[in-house]
Design a protein around this motif. Structure first.
Motif, PDB file in Angstrom:
ATOM      1  N   LYS A   7       0.831  -1.204   0.000  1.00 17.83           N
ATOM      2  CA  LYS A   7       0.000   0.000   0.000  1.00 17.83           C
ATOM      3  C   LYS A   7       0.866   1.255   0.000  1.00 17.83           C
ATOM      4  O   LYS A   7       1.943   1.284   0.591  1.00 17.83           O
ATOM      5  CB  LYS A   7      -0.887   0.033   1.241  1.00 17.83           C
ATOM      6  N   ARG A   8       0.355   2.298  -0.604  1.00 19.37           N
ATOM      7  CA  ARG A   8       0.989   3.607  -0.520  1.00 19.37           C
ATOM      8  C   ARG A   8       0.516   4.261   0.772  1.00 19.37           C
ATOM      9  O   ARG A   8      -0.674   4.311   1.048  1.00 19.37           O
ATOM     10  CB  ARG A   8       0.625   4.468  -1.711  1.00 19.37           C
ATOM     11  N   LEU A  21       5.653  10.804   1.432  1.00 18.40           N
ATOM     12  CA  LEU A  21       4.972   9.663   0.844  1.00 18.40           C
ATOM     13  C   LEU A  21       5.876   8.449   0.934  1.00 18.40           C
ATOM     14  O   LEU A  21       7.094   8.549   0.805  1.00 18.40           O
ATOM     15  CB  LEU A  21       4.618   9.939  -0.620  1.00 18.40           C
ATOM     16  N   GLY A  22       5.282   7.302   1.121  1.00 16.56           N
ATOM     17  CA  GLY A  22       6.051   6.071   1.207  1.00 16.56           C
ATOM     18  C   GLY A  22       5.245   4.916   0.667  1.00 16.56           C
ATOM     19  O   GLY A  22       4.090   5.070   0.260  1.00 16.56           O
TER      20      GLY A  22
END
Length: 98
Positions: free
Chosen positions: A65-66, A73-74
């Protein structure tokens, strides 16, 4: 395939509501497996560790998942899941009889 490799293929069983429904309905059990495992290895590993007969193995890759933490952001890493269907008369008890 050597025994040491088969002992490392299965990482953990997946215990969720969806997995429990599949296990009760059609003797299908879900496992988290190493990313480079293939169907034959997974089936033999389940037979070796749980002393059951495997009928069919289905494998899928779960995308990570983002995620967002404040302004950064990861992405979580992806993983591999296997659904193993057992032959009639065989079952796996993860609860230990509790």
């Amino acid at each position: 395939m050597n025994r040491e490799r088969l002992m490392q293929v299965l990482l953990s069983p997946i215990i969720s509501e969806k997995a429990n429904i599949a296990a009760e309905a059609s003797a299908r059990y879900a496992f988290r497996v190493v990313p480079d495992a293939h169907k034959r290895e997974i089936g033999r590993a389940v037979e070796l560790m749980f002393d059951v007969k495997v009928d069919r193995v289905q494998v899928l890759n779960v995308k990570g998942k983002r995620k967002r933490f404040r302004q950064r952001l990861g992405k979580r890493p992806g993983w591999r899941k296997a659904y193993v269907r057992l032959q009639p008369g065989h079952e796996i008890d993860f609860g230990g009889g509790a």
